[in-house]
Motif scaffolding. Structure first.
Motif, short mmCIF file in Angstrom:
data_model
loop_
_atom_site.label_atom_id
_atom_site.label_comp_id
_atom_site.label_asym_id
_atom_site.label_seq_id
_atom_site.Cartn_x
_atom_site.Cartn_y
_atom_site.Cartn_z
N ILE A 138 30.98 77.00 -5.79
CA ILE A 138 31.92 77.67 -6.69
C ILE A 138 31.49 77.46 -8.14
O ILE A 138 31.48 78.41 -8.93
CB ILE A 138 33.36 77.18 -6.45
N LEU A 139 31.12 76.24 -8.50
CA LEU A 139 30.67 75.96 -9.86
C LEU A 139 29.45 76.80 -10.24
O LEU A 139 29.38 77.34 -11.34
CB LEU A 139 30.35 74.48 -10.03
N GLU A 140 28.49 76.91 -9.33
CA GLU A 140 27.30 77.72 -9.61
C GLU A 140 27.68 79.18 -9.86
O GLU A 140 27.18 79.81 -10.79
CB GLU A 140 26.30 77.62 -8.46
N HIS A 141 28.57 79.71 -9.03
CA HIS A 141 29.00 81.10 -9.21
C HIS A 141 29.76 81.27 -10.53
O HIS A 141 29.55 82.25 -11.25
CB HIS A 141 29.85 81.56 -8.04
N ALA A 146 39.90 83.23 -10.58
CA ALA A 146 40.82 82.17 -10.17
C ALA A 146 40.21 81.38 -9.04
O ALA A 146 39.41 81.90 -8.26
CB ALA A 146 42.15 82.77 -9.72
N VAL A 147 40.60 80.12 -8.97
CA VAL A 147 40.20 79.25 -7.86
C VAL A 147 41.47 78.65 -7.29
O VAL A 147 42.28 78.07 -8.02
CB VAL A 147 39.23 78.13 -8.32
N LEU A 148 41.64 78.80 -5.98
CA LEU A 148 42.75 78.18 -5.27
C LEU A 148 42.16 77.10 -4.38
O LEU A 148 41.25 77.37 -3.59
CB LEU A 148 43.50 79.21 -4.42
N LEU A 149 42.66 75.88 -4.53
CA LEU A 149 42.12 74.74 -3.81
C LEU A 149 43.11 74.24 -2.76
O LEU A 149 44.21 73.82 -3.08
CB LEU A 149 41.82 73.58 -4.77
N ALA A 150 42.69 74.28 -1.51
CA ALA A 150 43.50 73.71 -0.44
C ALA A 150 42.90 72.39 0.02
O ALA A 150 43.39 71.78 0.96
CB ALA A 150 43.59 74.68 0.74
N ALA A 204 39.68 69.71 -8.94
CA ALA A 204 40.48 70.42 -9.95
C ALA A 204 40.10 69.96 -11.35
O ALA A 204 39.96 70.79 -12.26
CB ALA A 204 41.97 70.19 -9.69
N GLU A 205 39.92 68.68 -11.55
CA GLU A 205 39.54 68.17 -12.87
C GLU A 205 38.17 68.68 -13.29
O GLU A 205 37.97 69.06 -14.44
CB GLU A 205 39.57 66.64 -12.87
N THR A 206 37.22 68.70 -12.37
CA THR A 206 35.88 69.18 -12.67
C THR A 206 35.92 70.65 -13.07
O THR A 206 35.31 71.05 -14.07
CB THR A 206 34.95 69.00 -11.44
N LEU A 207 36.62 71.46 -12.30
CA LEU A 207 36.70 72.89 -12.60
C LEU A 207 37.43 73.15 -13.92
O LEU A 207 37.00 73.97 -14.71
CB LEU A 207 37.39 73.62 -11.45
N SER A 208 38.53 72.44 -14.15
CA SER A 208 39.29 72.63 -15.39
C SER A 208 38.48 72.25 -16.61
O SER A 208 38.51 72.95 -17.63
CB SER A 208 40.58 71.80 -15.37
N ALA A 209 37.76 71.16 -16.52
CA ALA A 209 36.96 70.70 -17.66
C ALA A 209 35.79 71.64 -17.95
O ALA A 209 35.48 71.93 -19.10
CB ALA A 209 36.43 69.29 -17.40
N LEU A 260 39.81 79.12 -16.83
CA LEU A 260 39.88 79.39 -15.40
C LEU A 260 41.31 79.28 -14.89
O LEU A 260 42.05 78.37 -15.27
CB LEU A 260 39.00 78.39 -14.64
N ILE A 261 41.71 80.22 -14.06
CA ILE A 261 43.02 80.15 -13.41
C ILE A 261 42.83 79.24 -12.20
O ILE A 261 42.01 79.51 -11.32
CB ILE A 261 43.47 81.55 -12.94
N LEU A 262 43.56 78.15 -12.18
CA LEU A 262 43.39 77.16 -11.12
C LEU A 262 44.73 76.86 -10.48
O LEU A 262 45.69 76.56 -11.17
CB LEU A 262 42.78 75.89 -11.72
N ARG A 263 44.78 76.97 -9.16
CA ARG A 263 46.00 76.66 -8.43
C ARG A 263 45.66 75.73 -7.27
O ARG A 263 44.63 75.88 -6.64
CB ARG A 263 46.64 77.93 -7.85
N ARG A 264 46.57 74.83 -7.01
CA ARG A 264 46.43 73.95 -5.86
C ARG A 264 47.33 74.48 -4.75
O ARG A 264 48.47 74.84 -5.00
CB ARG A 264 46.87 72.53 -6.23
#
Length: 179
Positions: free
Chosen positions: A17-20, A36-40, A47-52, A57-61
């Motif tokens: 996901i990070l590469e994309h 957006a990234v939804l993490l299950a 989440a911290e890595t993606l947010s930083a 980025l739209i991030l949802r857990r």
């Protein structure tokens, strides 16, 4: 477009996901609000890595109380809420654990029905089991549904497992039950 990214622990799902996302940000003039990234998956680190790395980025857990019951994560409602709040949304990544992926996909196809892609990241053990034709039924079914299969071999354990002798005595797991 939704991209489901699944696989066992430490198989490279978040790395994919990070590469994309890096490619998207490099080629887009307005990445904020479009991805957006939804993490299950469990764990704050993702989440911290993606947010930083991607502040816009739209991030949802997705709360997944039981991996056997992914419908409890309420994926369709989370997707609709994400889309309603961000009308420019173009791409959604959904990172799900391998054991729950089939049911997530079934629910997505039955309820949401958006175009989707399935990326399956294989750990060294899965890759070896695949070569030896020793996958568990849920693993085989997930491989059949995958549009893209990625084998990440960047860690020493993966290298060791991939080079191991392929005789039946070195299978990655034991299928016998204790008495």
């Amino acid at each position: 477009m939704c991209t489901f990214v699944s696989g066992p622990r430490d198989s490279g799902k978040t790395r994919h996901i990070l590469e994309h996302l890096r490619r998207t940000v490099a080629t887009s003039h307005t990445p904020e609000g479009t991805v957006a990234v939804l993490l299950a998956e469990a764990g704050r680190t993702r989440a911290e890595t993606l947010s930083a790395a991607f502040p816009g980025l739209i991030l949802r857990r997705l709360f997944l109380p039981c991996q056997c019951c992914p419908e409890l994560a309420r994926l369709p409602a989370a997707l609709r809420a994400t889309k309603d709040a961000n009308p420019r949304l173009e791409q959604v990544f959904i990172e799900v654990p391998d054991i729950a992926a089939q049911r997530f996909l079934d629910e997505f196809d039955a309820v949401v029905g958006w175009p989707r892609n399935v990326v399956l990241c294989l750990s060294a053990a899965w890759a070896k089991a695949r070569r030896l034709d020793m996958l568990l039924p849920f693993q085989s079914a997930l491989i059949e549904r995958a549009d893209t299969i990625i084998e990440h071999e960047n860690n020493p354990l993966a290298q060791q497992l991939l080079r191991a002798d392929n005789s039946p005595t070195t299978a990655p797991f034991d299928l016998t039950l204790p008495r």
